[in-house]
Design a protein around this motif. Structure first.
Motif, mmCIF file in Angstrom:
data_model
loop_
_atom_site.group_PDB
_atom_site.id
_atom_site.type_symbol
_atom_site.label_atom_id
_atom_site.label_comp_id
_atom_site.label_asym_id
_atom_site.label_seq_id
_atom_site.Cartn_x
_atom_site.Cartn_y
_atom_site.Cartn_z
ATOM 1 N N GLU A 1 -17.040 -10.517 -7.616
ATOM 2 C CA GLU A 1 -15.915 -10.252 -6.706
ATOM 3 C C GLU A 1 -14.632 -9.867 -7.414
ATOM 4 O OE1 GLU A 1 -17.222 -13.144 -7.454
ATOM 5 O OE2 GLU A 1 -15.575 -14.487 -7.949
ATOM 6 N N SER A 2 -14.530 -10.139 -8.733
ATOM 7 C CA SER A 2 -13.246 -9.869 -9.397
ATOM 8 C C SER A 2 -13.485 -9.554 -10.868
ATOM 9 C CB SER A 2 -12.342 -11.114 -9.288
ATOM 10 O OG SER A 2 -12.920 -12.201 -10.009
ATOM 11 N N TRP B 1 -12.188 -11.069 -13.164
ATOM 12 C CA TRP B 1 -12.360 -12.376 -13.805
ATOM 13 C C TRP B 1 -13.844 -12.743 -13.817
ATOM 14 C CZ3 TRP B 1 -14.669 -16.983 -13.212
ATOM 15 C CH2 TRP B 1 -14.249 -18.016 -14.038
ATOM 16 N N ARG B 2 -14.483 -12.592 -12.694
ATOM 17 C CA ARG B 2 -15.901 -12.984 -12.560
ATOM 18 C C ARG B 2 -16.779 -12.146 -13.492
ATOM 19 N NH1 ARG B 2 -17.301 -17.419 -11.238
ATOM 20 N NH2 ARG B 2 -15.885 -17.363 -9.496
ATOM 21 N N ASP C 1 -16.960 -23.149 -14.335
ATOM 22 C CA ASP C 1 -15.897 -22.528 -13.546
ATOM 23 C C ASP C 1 -15.449 -23.424 -12.384
ATOM 24 O OD1 ASP C 1 -15.890 -19.798 -11.181
ATOM 25 O OD2 ASP C 1 -14.219 -20.855 -12.113
ATOM 26 N N ARG C 2 -16.138 -23.350 -11.267
ATOM 27 C CA ARG C 2 -15.746 -24.155 -10.107
ATOM 28 C C ARG C 2 -16.536 -25.472 -10.100
ATOM 29 N NH1 ARG C 2 -15.905 -19.186 -5.640
ATOM 30 N NH2 ARG C 2 -14.453 -17.821 -6.746
ATOM 31 N N PHE D 1 -7.538 -26.506 -11.916
ATOM 32 C CA PHE D 1 -6.896 -25.530 -11.034
ATOM 33 C C PHE D 1 -5.591 -26.056 -10.436
ATOM 34 C CE2 PHE D 1 -10.132 -22.548 -11.549
ATOM 35 C CZ PHE D 1 -11.340 -23.209 -11.563
ATOM 36 N N ALA E 1 -11.104 -23.402 -7.216
ATOM 37 C CA ALA E 1 -9.893 -22.642 -7.604
ATOM 38 C C ALA E 1 -8.920 -22.570 -6.428
ATOM 39 C CB ALA E 1 -10.299 -21.233 -8.054
ATOM 40 N N ARG F 1 -5.219 -24.564 -6.502
ATOM 41 C CA ARG F 1 -4.023 -23.716 -6.509
ATOM 42 C C ARG F 1 -3.232 -23.870 -5.196
ATOM 43 N NH1 ARG F 1 -7.568 -18.747 -9.101
ATOM 44 N NH2 ARG F 1 -7.735 -19.666 -11.185
ATOM 45 N N PHE G 1 -10.298 -13.825 -2.823
ATOM 46 C CA PHE G 1 -10.286 -13.396 -4.235
ATOM 47 C C PHE G 1 -10.581 -11.907 -4.411
ATOM 48 C CE2 PHE G 1 -9.276 -17.282 -6.004
ATOM 49 C CZ PHE G 1 -10.209 -18.292 -5.809
ATOM 50 N N GLU H 1 -3.849 -16.071 -5.166
ATOM 51 C CA GLU H 1 -4.665 -16.990 -5.960
ATOM 52 C C GLU H 1 -5.584 -16.294 -6.960
ATOM 53 O OE1 GLU H 1 -6.290 -20.058 -3.439
ATOM 54 O OE2 GLU H 1 -4.279 -20.894 -3.081
ATOM 55 N N ASN H 2 -5.457 -14.982 -7.125
ATOM 56 C CA ASN H 2 -6.036 -14.308 -8.296
ATOM 57 C C ASN H 2 -5.497 -12.895 -8.412
ATOM 58 O OD1 ASN H 2 -7.601 -12.751 -6.467
ATOM 59 N ND2 ASN H 2 -9.299 -12.701 -7.914
ATOM 60 N N ASP I 1 -5.305 -15.685 -13.125
ATOM 61 C CA ASP I 1 -6.401 -15.099 -13.895
ATOM 62 C C ASP I 1 -5.926 -14.493 -15.210
ATOM 63 O OD1 ASP I 1 -8.246 -15.863 -12.066
ATOM 64 O OD2 ASP I 1 -8.789 -13.867 -11.340
ATOM 65 N N CYS J 1 -6.474 -17.972 -16.274
ATOM 66 C CA CYS J 1 -7.644 -18.771 -15.931
ATOM 67 C C CYS J 1 -8.725 -18.219 -16.848
ATOM 68 C CB CYS J 1 -8.011 -18.572 -14.471
ATOM 69 S SG CYS J 1 -9.468 -19.513 -14.014
HETATM 70 C C1 GZL Z 1 -11.484 -19.314 -11.167
HETATM 71 C C2 GZL Z 1 -12.525 -18.514 -10.448
HETATM 72 C C3 GZL Z 1 -11.892 -17.589 -9.485
HETATM 73 C C4 GZL Z 1 -10.968 -16.602 -10.157
HETATM 74 C C5 GZL Z 1 -11.183 -15.423 -9.302
HETATM 75 O O1 GZL Z 1 -12.098 -20.097 -12.124
HETATM 76 O O2 GZL Z 1 -13.388 -19.371 -9.733
HETATM 77 O O3 GZL Z 1 -12.921 -16.852 -8.854
HETATM 78 O O4 GZL Z 1 -9.639 -17.029 -10.200
HETATM 79 C C6 GZL Z 1 -12.676 -15.481 -9.113
HETATM 80 O O5 GZL Z 1 -10.799 -14.205 -9.860
HETATM 81 O O6 GZL Z 1 -13.068 -14.663 -8.102
#
Ligand code: GZL
Length: 330
Positions: A44-45, A47-48, A122-123, A141, A179, A183, A207, A232-233, A263, A283
């Protein structure tokens, strides 16, 4: 046994047409390779994508692994299905980044019953059941959100904006993800602490750039009296900025909308350099080496910490430089 298992796994991968990628070939497998099943939220991003690449680049055959990767495409059900398949394949470790915090008890009890250690990345997961996972590697977070609101507090104080109303738009991440929970909690706590901070809109941007653009656009139909947009991102920040600029608003902390993001991806930091994003809280997605360290310790029966937070920092638009961006890994 393990050689026979690997033959079965590779035949299953070859014929099941599923999305698992056997990151190794049959003829290179041997008894020393550690078999890891990894269920990722999606893509999705930026970051991912960086997070996935870090895991794949670390859990390689050269580093002693066979990695089976499964992209859940943002569906928790796909993650549960992938974890069940990993259990059936009798992998040595299960690795997963849970899309949301709840709904994992049953499948993680199946992994526990099969004596397969689970590493959460991560989460986080929320459960009343003890011992569902062996280790967690990720971010704090709430602390990331605190960094953001403390910077905003200080910035507004320097601008002597401690009395007049500060209108804040809040674009949240995937609801129920760690996350988003952390946040959001930090911002909501800061809003309750500052009588002049007013949350004029709070909606989910999931996100993603596209969803945030849509959500910001609908908010702008109701009001343009916006001082801060807390995204949030980075994907959400880029989407929101596009909508704000299309509506004729300037994104700049000195004389326009103060945009806050999380991020610190290279793209997000470029916006920070241009002062379109005022503050970007890092992040860190580069969790592959942390996972490798923990698995190798477990293999050597060495003690490990159950919770491991990754190192993170933050960047503001007044001190960031192109050189700082150029040396970034993601
Ligand atoms: C954070 C992660 C979040 C990021 C987003 O650890 O879970 O999910 O901040 C990602 O970019 O989609």
């Amino acid at each position: 046994m393990r050689k026979l298992l690997l033959v079965a796994i590779c035949l299953l991968v070859l014929f099941c047409g599923c999305e698992k990628e056997a990151e190794s070939t049959l003829d290179s497998a041997d008894d020393k390779l550690i078999v890891v099943g990894f269920s990722q939220v999606g893509a999705e991003s930026e970051w991912r994508v960086a997070n996935t690449e870090s895991i794949k680049a670390t859990l390689t055959e050269e580093n002693g692994y066979v990695l089976f990767y499964e992209d859940a495409r943002q569906e928790q059900e796909n993650q549960i299905r992938a974890i069940r398949t990993f259990i059936q394949q009798e992998v040595d470790y299960i690795l997963f980044s849970p899309k949301v915090e709840t709904g994992w008890d049953s499948i993680l009890l199946e992994a526990k019953k099969a004596n397969i250690p689970v590493i959460v990345t991560d989460r986080y997961i929320e459960s009343d059941v003890e011992g569902l996972f062996t280790a967690y590697i990720g971010s704090n977070f709430y602390s990331e959100g605190e960094t953001a609101v403390l910077w905003l507090e200080d910035f507004l104080k320097k601008q002597s904006r401690t009395e007049e109303p500060v209108h804040i738009v809040h674009i949240q991440g995937t609801i129920g993800s760690t996350a988003q929970i952390g946040r959001t909690a930090a911002l909501e706590q800061a809003v309750s602490k500052h009588p002049n901070w007013q949350l004029v809109a709070q909606q989910c941007g999931d996100f993603t750039r596209a969803k945030a653009y849509e959500v910001m656009g609908s908010i702008l139909e109701d009001t343009k009296d916006i001082d801060v947009v807390y995204c949030e991102n980075d994907g959400e920040a880029l989407g929101a900025i596009a909508a704000l600029e299309e509506a004729g608003l300037v994104c700049n902390p000195v004389d326009g909308v103060i945009v806050i993001s999380f991020d610190a991806t290279r793209l997000g930091l470029q916006y920070c350099l241009e002062q379109k994003i005022a503050l970007n809280v890092e992040c860190n997605p580069l969790q592959g080496p942390y996972v490798d360290e923990i698995i190798k310790k477990l293999e050597r029966k060495e003690p490990i910490g159950r919770i491991r937070y990754v190192e993170e920092t933050q960047f503001d638009c007044f001190t960031i430089t192109q050189e700082m961006i150029d040396i970034r890994d993601y």
